[in-house]
Design a protein around this motif. Structure first.
Motif, mmCIF file in Angstrom:
data_model
loop_
_atom_site.group_PDB
_atom_site.id
_atom_site.type_symbol
_atom_site.label_atom_id
_atom_site.label_comp_id
_atom_site.label_asym_id
_atom_site.label_seq_id
_atom_site.Cartn_x
_atom_site.Cartn_y
_atom_site.Cartn_z
ATOM 1 N N GLU A 191 -11.915 -105.843 -15.521
ATOM 2 C CA GLU A 191 -10.732 -105.317 -16.218
ATOM 3 C C GLU A 191 -9.646 -106.374 -16.379
ATOM 4 O OE1 GLU A 191 -9.960 -102.007 -13.717
ATOM 5 O OE2 GLU A 191 -11.246 -100.622 -14.855
ATOM 6 N N ARG A 227 -8.054 -104.053 -21.892
ATOM 7 C CA ARG A 227 -8.010 -102.697 -22.446
ATOM 8 C C ARG A 227 -9.238 -101.866 -22.061
ATOM 9 N NH1 ARG A 227 -7.795 -103.615 -28.559
ATOM 10 N NH2 ARG A 227 -9.209 -105.308 -27.950
ATOM 11 N N TYR A 264 -13.672 -98.069 -24.438
ATOM 12 C CA TYR A 264 -12.359 -98.282 -25.085
ATOM 13 C C TYR A 264 -11.917 -96.975 -25.729
ATOM 14 C CZ TYR A 264 -13.510 -103.157 -24.347
ATOM 15 O OH TYR A 264 -13.843 -104.342 -23.771
ATOM 16 N N ARG A 265 -10.583 -96.822 -25.793
ATOM 17 C CA ARG A 265 -10.029 -95.579 -26.356
ATOM 18 C C ARG A 265 -9.815 -95.677 -27.862
ATOM 19 N NH1 ARG A 265 -9.280 -92.259 -22.284
ATOM 20 N NH2 ARG A 265 -8.767 -93.043 -20.192
#
Length: 731
Positions: free
Chosen positions: A36, A41, A141-142
């Motif tokens: 991370e 992200r 990932y968002r």
């Protein structure tokens, strides 16, 4: 731009955690944080592979909801199963830029979108050595996004760290498990386990080693093994050590020495300690076999000597007589045998008890030995009967003078426990005629002794084949015996042999009976010795063998219980040149399978040519026929060769069973024979079992098979079907 310094420190910390074998969950958590840092992200996902179910499961780490974590358990490793299932299947990077549009996410799309996840990049975690699948390493990932080359490098680097952590952790636990198992086995092994360096100096040993040798760790550590070995055995021990040091594996027997100087017997196994192909030391495993060796010595003694008097027994006597016959015949000289039976011993034995009787027999043996000197061989055969070998006979008068001296010496009273015991003896004399075998010469002397006893006792008598009183009767009986086979007067009775514990049938023994038309039933004890003396035993034995096979086949055809039938074979019959061919022919003619026939031979078959006996037994085994040793324990020749005999079982002589509950010597002999036979993978049969107490005692001693009146007398073949399936019948 991410600073490389913190990343380097983090990577170093991860390697240190792996090297220190810190908990795997902590190491994987640190790797996730490391990833991370490189991919700010990203939400890191670690999934471990289960080879049993061929699935992967998400490792909980607080980054995802409980619902998503549960949904990501048991994910199949298969093509087109999300990013991680597909990456594990193809063993390569799988990128999903938009979960909502990627068809591989069918079945997992809703839970991923509900988690707020839009993209996923996944790589397999595999061991560097053999490419074994360990799991997957993924980043979520968002928002929909595709990876750069730097992202992929960082992802692969994190996966490699995870692979290293998982493999090292697994190997460490395996090592710890093996170490714990080895240490437990080492410390708690009942045998002594110890380690030498390459020069033979002791490094360490377990508790059993200290107990067996009598030396503490402080006393034996750093000392050479030969310091603990008796001097006559040191060379053998050094050779065994050198063989193990060179890569060999050797088991041998040696003799250790306690700190007190007292010796003890050891069985030792040495083998090399190898590390990465290099021999770095030698392991030793030892056990104290002093008790076993003592049992073997006891068995050897009781199989060679009479337990009461210490004189040689019949088999040893016959062997020495055989040797003397060969030697003297070659030299042109004569050999004589004197058979002695004590007159008046039985009332003393019954009136004063066996202890006094045994003491009296010892005193008799001592007096006879002193009188005879070392040139003669004295043996106690049974009860109050002795036999003497006179190996240097110049004329019959010399034998007669010996007999007169013995009878005179025995007339003097014996002092036993304050009592004056008076005895006399009857002596039978027999001279070698140049043709008689050792057992026949003894039998001739026995016959002469019976004549002496019939003439008033306390006298001697020569064996006179043509003029003795019993000759006419024996001639008639011999003639009748030949007719008996022609007239079908002989018949077989069968006695069951049963499993000691379960009571189930394991076989039957065929026993010949003679129903004389005028004399009625004649005991085998009468006509069998006569048949052996005259040679008719060959014809009788052949008839018994054929009839037993015929009866066995008939019972099989009629659907009765099928068990092997045992047939007694005389030494003369067994030694015949074509004996194996006769057995083969009888089996072929009757149709009885070889495995349903067992031949019983006495220890006497070993007297003349043990190697020939072994070869004959091997030939019989090729026919499927088994061979057992009958009346075991009365001699010693078979003990010498028993290890090499292809026999299946031994039968304890009935004399041991009769008073097994009261005679300590017989108890020791029976237990010793059972223990020795089992070590040689032989079954043990006890015959003559008449009481439940005898049966229970034999079961407790580990006897395998039993036979005797407790279960059944010998019966005609037609009556066997009336016996119960199990013995004893407690219904």
């Amino acid at each position: 731009m991410i600073s490389q310094q913190p990343l380097i420190h983090t990577q170093q910390r991860i390697h240190r955690m792996i090297a220190e074998h810190q908990p795997l969950a902590d190491v994987l958590g640190e790797i996730a944080r490391f990833a991370e840092q490189m991919l700010p992200r990203a939400l890191v996902s670690l999934m471990q592979y289960d080879p049993q179910s061929h699935t992967i499961g998400l490792v909980p780490g607080g980054r995802f909801s409980e619902r998503f974590t549960q949904a990501m358990q048991g994910v199949p490793v298969a093509p087109d199963v999300g990013a991680c299932g597909s990456a594990a299947w193809y063993r390569e990077l799988v990128v999903t830029e938009d979960i909502g549009a990627d068809p591989r996410w069918e079945g997992f799309r809703d839970v991923a979108l509900a988690e707020g996840l839009q993209a996923c990049w996944s790589v397999p975690i595999m061991s560097a050595s053999d490419g074994e699948l360990l799991g997957t390493f993924a980043t979520y990932y968002r928002q929909a996004v595709s990876p750069s080359s730097a992202d992929l490098f960082n992802l692969q680097q994190a996966a490699a760290l995870a692979a290293l952590a998982i493999v090292r952790n697994r190997d460490w636990h395996r090592y710890q498990d093996l170490t714990a198992r080895y240490q437990s086995l080492y410390e708690h092994h009942p045998d002594g386990v110890y380690e030498f360096d390459l020069d033979g100096y002791l490094r360490r040993g377990n508790a059993a080693f200290a107990r067996i040798t009598g030396y503490s760790k402080a006393e034996y550590a750093g000392h050479h093994f030969n310091e603990f070995v008796a001097e006559p055995f040191q060379k053998k021990t050094r050779e065994a050590f050198a063989q193990a040091r060179s890569g060999g594996h050797v088991t041998y027997q040696t003799r250790g020495v306690f700190s007190t100087g007292e010796p003890y017997d050891l069985e030792v196994t040495n083998f090399p300690i190898q590390v990465e192909g290099e021999i770095v030391g030698v392991f030793g495993v030892c056990r104290d076999i002093s008790l076993r060796k003592e049992h073997e010595r006891l068995i050897a003694f009781h199989n060679s000597y009479d337990a009461v008097t210490g004189l040689v027994n019949r088999v040893v006597f016959e062997e020495q007589l055989l040797h003397a016959l060969h030697e003297r015949r070659r030299e042109g000289r004569a050999v004589a045998v004197m058979y002695l039976d004590l007159d008046g011993f039985k009332p003393i034995n019954e009136g004063f008890g066996h202890r006094v009787g045994n003491t009296l027999l010892q005193r008799v043996a001592e007096r006879l030995q002193k009188l005879l000197g070392e040139d003669c061989v004295l043996s106690r055969l049974v009860a109050d009967e002795f036999v003497v070998l006179l190996p240097e006979v110049e004329e019959p008068a010399m034998v007669e003078r010996r007999a007169e001296a013995i009878l005179s010496a025995l007339e003097d009273p014996f002092e036993v426990e304050g009592h004056a015991m008076h005895l006399s003896a009857s002596a039978g004399l027999a001279m070698d005629d140049g043709e008689s075998e050792a057992p026949i010469l003894i039998q001739h002397a026995d016959i002469a002794m019976e004549v002496a006893k019939s003439r008033g006792m306390n006298t001697w008598h020569w064996y006179e084949q043509e003029r003795r009183p019993a000759t006419q009767d024996e001639i008639i009986l011999r003639h009748d015996l030949r007719l008996a086979m022609e007239r079908n007067e002989l018949e077989l009775h069968y006695q069951p042999v049963i499993d000691a514990v379960s009571g189930s049938w394991r076989g039957v023994e065929a026993l010949v009976r003679w129903h004389h038309p005028q004399r009625g039933m004649i005991s085998p004890g009468v006509f069998i010795p006569l048949a052996e003396q005259t040679g008719q035993i060959i014809e009788v034995g052949r008839w018994v063998l054929r009839r037993a096979c015929e009866d066995g086949m008939q019972r099989w055809r009629e659907g009765h219980r099928v068990v092997p039938v045992a047939v007694n074979i005389s030494t003369l019959q067994f030694r015949r040149r074509n004996f194996v061919e006769e057995v083969r022919a009888i089996l072929a003619e009757t149709g009885l399978p070889g495995h349903l026939l067992e031949l019983e031979v006495t220890e006497g078959v070993l007297m003349e040519n043990a190697q020939e006996t072994i070869e004959l037994m091997k030939q019989l085994r090729e026919l499927g026929v088994t061979v057992s040793i009958d009346d075991f324990g009365t001699g010693y020749s078979s003990l010498r060769y028993l290890r090499d005999l292809p026999a299946s079982k031994v039968k304890l002589d009935i004399s041991f069973i009769r008073d097994i509950l009261t005679n300590p010597d017989n108890m020791a002999i029976v237990q010793g024979i059972i223990t020795m036979a089992h070590h040689m993978q032989l079954k043990v049969v006890a015959e003559g079992v008449e009481t439940e107490a005898q049966r229970d005692d034999l079961i407790a001693r580990g006897c395998d098979l039993l036979q005797g009146f407790l279960f059944s007398r010998a019966l005609p073949v037609a009556e066997l079907a009336s016996l119960p399936t199990r013995f004893p019948d407690r219904s």
